[in-house]
Design a protein around this motif. Structure first.
Motif, short mmCIF file in Angstrom:
data_model
loop_
_atom_site.label_atom_id
_atom_site.label_comp_id
_atom_site.label_asym_id
_atom_site.label_seq_id
_atom_site.Cartn_x
_atom_site.Cartn_y
_atom_site.Cartn_z
N GLY A 77 -8.21 1.83 4.75
CA GLY A 77 -7.36 1.42 3.63
C GLY A 77 -8.13 0.47 2.73
O GLY A 77 -9.22 0.06 3.05
N ALA A 78 -7.55 0.04 1.74
CA ALA A 78 -6.39 0.58 1.05
C ALA A 78 -6.59 0.33 -0.43
O ALA A 78 -7.22 -0.65 -0.82
N THR A 79 -6.05 1.23 -1.25
CA THR A 79 -6.06 0.96 -2.68
C THR A 79 -5.01 -0.11 -2.98
O THR A 79 -4.14 -0.40 -2.15
N TYR A 106 4.36 -8.78 0.71
CA TYR A 106 3.15 -8.28 0.05
C TYR A 106 2.12 -7.74 1.06
O TYR A 106 2.41 -6.80 1.76
N ARG A 107 0.92 -8.36 1.18
CA ARG A 107 -0.12 -7.82 2.06
C ARG A 107 0.06 -8.20 3.52
O ARG A 107 -0.71 -7.79 4.37
N ASN A 108 1.08 -9.05 3.80
CA ASN A 108 1.11 -9.69 5.12
C ASN A 108 2.37 -9.40 5.94
O ASN A 108 2.72 -10.19 6.83
N THR A 147 -9.66 -13.41 7.51
CA THR A 147 -10.48 -12.57 6.62
C THR A 147 -9.74 -12.20 5.33
O THR A 147 -10.39 -11.81 4.36
N GLU A 148 -8.39 -12.30 5.32
CA GLU A 148 -7.67 -11.99 4.07
C GLU A 148 -7.32 -13.26 3.29
O GLU A 148 -6.43 -13.23 2.43
N LEU A 149 -8.01 -14.37 3.59
CA LEU A 149 -7.77 -15.61 2.87
C LEU A 149 -8.18 -15.46 1.40
O LEU A 149 -9.22 -14.88 1.11
N VAL A 184 -12.14 -2.59 1.15
CA VAL A 184 -11.95 -1.45 2.04
C VAL A 184 -11.98 -1.96 3.48
O VAL A 184 -12.69 -2.93 3.78
N TYR A 185 -11.12 -1.39 4.32
CA TYR A 185 -11.15 -1.79 5.73
C TYR A 185 -11.01 -0.58 6.63
O TYR A 185 -10.40 0.43 6.27
N LEU A 186 -11.62 -0.71 7.82
CA LEU A 186 -11.59 0.36 8.83
C LEU A 186 -11.03 -0.25 10.11
O LEU A 186 -11.63 -1.18 10.66
N GLY A 194 -2.05 -2.57 9.84
CA GLY A 194 -1.69 -3.48 10.94
C GLY A 194 -2.71 -4.54 11.26
O GLY A 194 -2.75 -5.06 12.37
N MET A 195 -3.55 -4.90 10.26
CA MET A 195 -4.50 -5.99 10.51
C MET A 195 -3.75 -7.31 10.59
O MET A 195 -2.86 -7.58 9.78
N LEU A 196 -4.11 -8.13 11.56
CA LEU A 196 -3.53 -9.47 11.68
C LEU A 196 -4.64 -10.41 11.22
O LEU A 196 -5.33 -11.04 12.02
N LEU A 210 4.30 1.28 -0.44
CA LEU A 210 4.52 0.26 -1.46
C LEU A 210 4.66 -1.10 -0.82
O LEU A 210 5.59 -1.34 -0.04
N ARG A 211 3.71 -1.99 -1.13
CA ARG A 211 3.82 -3.37 -0.65
C ARG A 211 4.85 -4.11 -1.52
O ARG A 211 4.84 -3.91 -2.75
N PRO A 212 5.66 -4.96 -0.93
CA PRO A 212 6.58 -5.75 -1.77
C PRO A 212 5.88 -7.00 -2.29
O PRO A 212 5.78 -8.01 -1.61
N1 GLY Z 1 -3.15 -6.29 4.33
C1 GLY Z 1 -3.79 -5.13 3.93
C2 GLY Z 1 -3.29 -4.53 2.69
O1 GLY Z 1 -2.28 -4.94 2.16
O2 GLY Z 1 -3.92 -3.61 2.22
#
Ligand code: GLY
Length: 410
Positions: free
Chosen positions: A274-276, A343-345, A55-57, A261-263, A49-51, A317-319
């Motif tokens: 997470g996350a692999t 996907y990640r967002n 940082t994910e640029l 890795v994130y906490l 649930g990171m918004l 599973l991310r799409p």
């Molecule tokens: N947005 C974080 C992840 O997909 O792992």
């Protein structure tokens, strides 16, 4: 009373993306149905649930950045409106994020991210290792430096999903707790779907929002089938000790020897690690290796974490899509829209997706800012051969067609 089988809008998939689409459509006066065996489930049950638009640029994702920022900007109002509509808290924390580096290579990578952020006009501040530890005293003494991003927040995706289910129910959305097994296409138009108990649902417009499963629905003609694939993510949940001094005050993340890795510390005391990121098809096994690498990297960042109870391990599973961005709005098949490939967002893009899809369902068009994410950017060639036409008419999925071809060539 039996559930309605005819509606203006049928949403296939009741994850957060399908639910926000249904909620916003119902608010616009459209009779809306959701088909899903377990509404509110899916990747949101695993996501941290990171918004984290800043940082994910990533390099090459500037168009996606604009959409991510637009959605981040909507979050405070969206969360307040949804929380009010559902009568539930969402765990929305305006806490900021600290991205740190443990060795010289990590620091070089973080410096590169900082440059990209600056070139993109984003707010982030470079801190020394000492400044990072002053902000987050549990960080390892070896932290070499970091980026403070006060605009990247978090929400609890499980609460978000539960609130969306309630908000949909209160807005009059009908739920069919069954899996859609086939899209109904007649006269070159999507007309509804058949559920696994044989129920036929019909609708003026159909939204395919089935996350990583969106590319597998039978009956979707090959040229509009979304090119989404599952990207596995293993995630851990730990419990932080109660107390006046928080274990961590904000999201802390790092790239440790090339792995992210994130906490994410929640107000409830949950700490999500997470996350692999694994391209393993439909596998959702939690592996010793996945848990080990997450704990190893998280422990290097925050050594005190090894004392915490480990309460849950899970994989989702991310799409994924070919350009890591979502597919939103009308397809080349009249009556069929997509809301998938986030996907990640997915969590971050929930507000903007709901608004864009409601716009598309009521006007037939996407808002200008969302046009770059139209599904038509991945148009598949129209069927030409006799066999393509046969598959197209029989509604076989791309995967089924590939499997048939493979069977015929071995
Ligand atoms: N947005 C974080 C992840 O997909 O792992």
């Amino acid at each position: 009373m039996p559930a309605r089988t005819t509606s203006d809008v049928l949403v296939i998939g009741g994850g957060i993306i399908g639910l926000v689409t249904a909620w916003r459509a119902a608010q616009r006066g459209l009779a809306t149905t959701v088909a899903d065996p377990s509404p509110g489930g899916g990747a949101a049950q695993v996501a941290a649930g990171m918004l984290a638009a800043v940082t994910e640029l990533h390099h090459g994702e500037q168009a996606l950045l604009a959409l991510n920022l637009a959605s981040a900007q909507r979050y405070p109002d969206f969360a307040a409106e949804l929380s009010e509509a559902a009568g539930q808290a969402l765990g929305h924390r305006v806490c900021g994020t600290l991205a740190v580096a443990l060795d010289a290579d990590d620091r070089a990578e973080l410096r590169e991210l900082h440059l990209l952020q600056q070139r993109s006009g984003l707010d982030s501040q470079w801190l020394s290792g000492r400044e990072c530890r002053r902000l987050e005293p549990m960080l390892a003494p070896g932290v070499r430096g970091g980026l403070r991003v006060d605009g990247d927040h978090q929400i609890d995706p499980r609460r978000l999903a539960a609130a969306l289910v309630t908000a949909c129910e209160r807005a009059g959305v009908t739920f069919h707790r069954q899996r859609a097994v086939r899209l109904t296409v007649t006269g070159e138009r999507a007309r509804g779907a058949v559920l696994d108990d044989g129920t036929a649902l019909s609708a003026g417009q159909v939204v395919l929002a089935a996350g990583s499963l969106s590319g597998r629905l039978a009956g979707v003609p090959a040229h509009v089938l979304p090119p989404v694939r599952p990207v596995k993510g293993q995630v851990l949940r730990l419990r932080m000790p109660p107390g006046r001094t928080p274990f961590l005050g904000r999201t802390v993340r790092a790239v440790v020897r090339g792995s992210s890795v994130y906490l994410v510390p929640r107000e409830s005391g949950e700490l999500v690690v997470g996350a692999t990121s694994e391209e393993l098809g439909w596998d959702t096994t939690v592996t010793a290796g996945g848990v080990y690498s997450l704990l190893r990297d998280a422990h290097e960042l925050v050594p005190g974490l090894s004392e915490l109870p480990l309460t849950e391990t899970r994989a989702g599973l991310r799409p994924g899509s070919p350009d890591n961005a979502p597919l939103l709005g009308p397809t080349a098949l009249p009556g069929l829209h997509l809301a998938t490939g986030h996907y990640r967002n997915g969590v971050l893009l929930t507000p903007v997706t709901g608004d864009a899809m409601a716009h598309a369902l009521t006007t037939g068009d996407l808002p200008d800012a969302v046009r770059p994410f139209a599904p038509t950017r991945f148009v598949q060639p129209e069927p030409h051969t006799a066999r393509d036409r046969q598959n197209h008419d029989s509604g076989h999925t791309q995967q089924e067609q590939q499997e048939q071809q493979e069977e015929q060539t071995v």
